[in-house]
Scaffold this active site. Structure first.
Site, PDB file in Angstrom:
ATOM      1  N   PHE A 194       5.788   2.026 -13.099  1.00 44.66           N
ATOM      2  CA  PHE A 194       5.548   2.117 -14.538  1.00 44.66           C
ATOM      3  C   PHE A 194       5.274   0.742 -15.150  1.00 44.66           C
ATOM      4  O   PHE A 194       4.511   0.623 -16.112  1.00 44.66           O
ATOM      5  CB  PHE A 194       6.756   2.778 -15.213  1.00 44.66           C
ATOM      6  CG  PHE A 194       6.533   3.124 -16.652  1.00 44.66           C
ATOM      7  CD1 PHE A 194       5.896   4.306 -17.007  1.00 44.66           C
ATOM      8  CD2 PHE A 194       6.959   2.276 -17.662  1.00 44.66           C
ATOM      9  CE1 PHE A 194       5.685   4.632 -18.344  1.00 44.66           C
ATOM     10  CE2 PHE A 194       6.755   2.593 -18.997  1.00 44.66           C
ATOM     11  CZ  PHE A 194       6.113   3.776 -19.331  1.00 44.66           C
ATOM     12  N   THR A 205       4.745   2.746  -4.883  1.00 41.19           N
ATOM     13  CA  THR A 205       4.942   4.057  -4.275  1.00 41.19           C
ATOM     14  C   THR A 205       5.819   4.900  -5.184  1.00 41.19           C
ATOM     15  O   THR A 205       6.910   4.467  -5.567  1.00 41.19           O
ATOM     16  CB  THR A 205       5.627   3.936  -2.897  1.00 41.19           C
ATOM     17  OG1 THR A 205       4.846   3.080  -2.061  1.00 41.19           O
ATOM     18  CG2 THR A 205       5.780   5.296  -2.235  1.00 41.19           C
ATOM     19  N   VAL A 206       5.339   6.084  -5.521  1.00 41.45           N
ATOM     20  CA  VAL A 206       6.125   7.045  -6.287  1.00 41.45           C
ATOM     21  C   VAL A 206       6.230   8.299  -5.431  1.00 41.45           C
ATOM     22  O   VAL A 206       5.216   8.869  -5.029  1.00 41.45           O
ATOM     23  CB  VAL A 206       5.473   7.372  -7.650  1.00 41.45           C
ATOM     24  CG1 VAL A 206       6.384   8.269  -8.473  1.00 41.45           C
ATOM     25  CG2 VAL A 206       5.131   6.094  -8.416  1.00 41.45           C
ATOM     26  N   HIS A 226      10.105  13.433 -13.761  1.00 41.44           N
ATOM     27  CA  HIS A 226       9.954  11.977 -13.863  1.00 41.44           C
ATOM     28  C   HIS A 226       8.750  11.490 -13.060  1.00 41.44           C
ATOM     29  O   HIS A 226       7.991  10.624 -13.510  1.00 41.44           O
ATOM     30  CB  HIS A 226      11.245  11.305 -13.371  1.00 41.44           C
ATOM     31  CG  HIS A 226      11.220   9.822 -13.466  1.00 41.44           C
ATOM     32  ND1 HIS A 226      11.068   9.010 -12.370  1.00 41.44           N
ATOM     33  CD2 HIS A 226      11.333   8.996 -14.541  1.00 41.44           C
ATOM     34  CE1 HIS A 226      11.082   7.746 -12.751  1.00 41.44           C
ATOM     35  NE2 HIS A 226      11.242   7.710 -14.062  1.00 41.44           N
ATOM     36  N   ARG A 274       0.897   6.487   4.890  1.00 41.62           N
ATOM     37  CA  ARG A 274      -0.143   5.766   4.153  1.00 41.62           C
ATOM     38  C   ARG A 274       0.112   4.261   4.075  1.00 41.62           C
ATOM     39  O   ARG A 274      -0.676   3.519   3.506  1.00 41.62           O
ATOM     40  CB  ARG A 274      -0.269   6.354   2.745  1.00 41.62           C
ATOM     41  CG  ARG A 274      -0.970   7.707   2.799  1.00 41.62           C
ATOM     42  CD  ARG A 274      -0.638   8.608   1.635  1.00 41.62           C
ATOM     43  NE  ARG A 274      -1.353   9.868   1.752  1.00 41.62           N
ATOM     44  CZ  ARG A 274      -1.005  10.867   2.562  1.00 41.62           C
ATOM     45  NH1 ARG A 274       0.051  10.747   3.350  1.00 41.62           N
ATOM     46  NH2 ARG A 274      -1.707  11.990   2.613  1.00 41.62           N
TER      47      ARG A 274
END
Length: 153
Positions: free
Chosen positions: A57, A80-81, A88, A127
């Site tokens: 964020f 990374t999320v 959220h 990834r």
């Protein structure tokens, strides 16, 4: 008709990289992949600056500061999320993507979106240098190409 393309030569270019600390065990690999690729394509390590932020964020603000500083030809944003059990994830992914894209459009500096948005940790690991390649490396290539295509226009 002219065909405008960007080569993959990073010699003489300066790069800023903004990396999120959250999920750093993944992001460290993305960052290493990006730096390795930049150097392999001619960038001098002394022309690569890295800034760490708390999470995805927060990436757009530092990316904007780098992009407007006049010091960098391109900014690469890495993070990374990983989806959890609440909404959220959706808010962080959407705002990070919107913010990073806005920085590029507002500044005219290539700002590359390298934030993994995955359903689980396995996808993130894949990834970051295993089965699905290293997205940090891919973002570095994108940054080099974008700088050079903009110069060619």
């Amino acid at each position: 008709m002219a065909k405008i393309t960007g080569n993959l030569v990073a010699t003489g270019l300066k790069f800023g990289i903004v990396t999120a600390r959250f999920n750093d065990f993944i992001n460290d690999k993305l960052l290493s992949g990006a730096i390795d690729t930049l150097v392999r394509h001619g960038a001098d390590e002394n022309n690569i600056d890295t800034a760490w932020v708390p999470g995805a964020f927060e990436i757009p603000l530092v990316a904007k500061k780098m992009a407007t500083s006049g010091k960098y030809d391109a900014v690469i944003c890495l993070g990374t999320v990983i989806r959890g059990s609440t909404t959220h994830y959706d808010y962080v992914c959407n705002e990070a993507a919107k913010g990073i894209g806005a920085v590029a459009l507002e500044t005219g500096v290539p700002v590359i979106f390298g934030v993994l948005t995955t359903e689980n940790i396995e996808q993130a690991i894949e990834r970051a240098g295993t089965k699905a390649g290293n997205k940090g490396s891919e973002c570095a290539l994108g940054a080099i190409e974008m700088v050079n295509v903009l110069k060619a226009i």
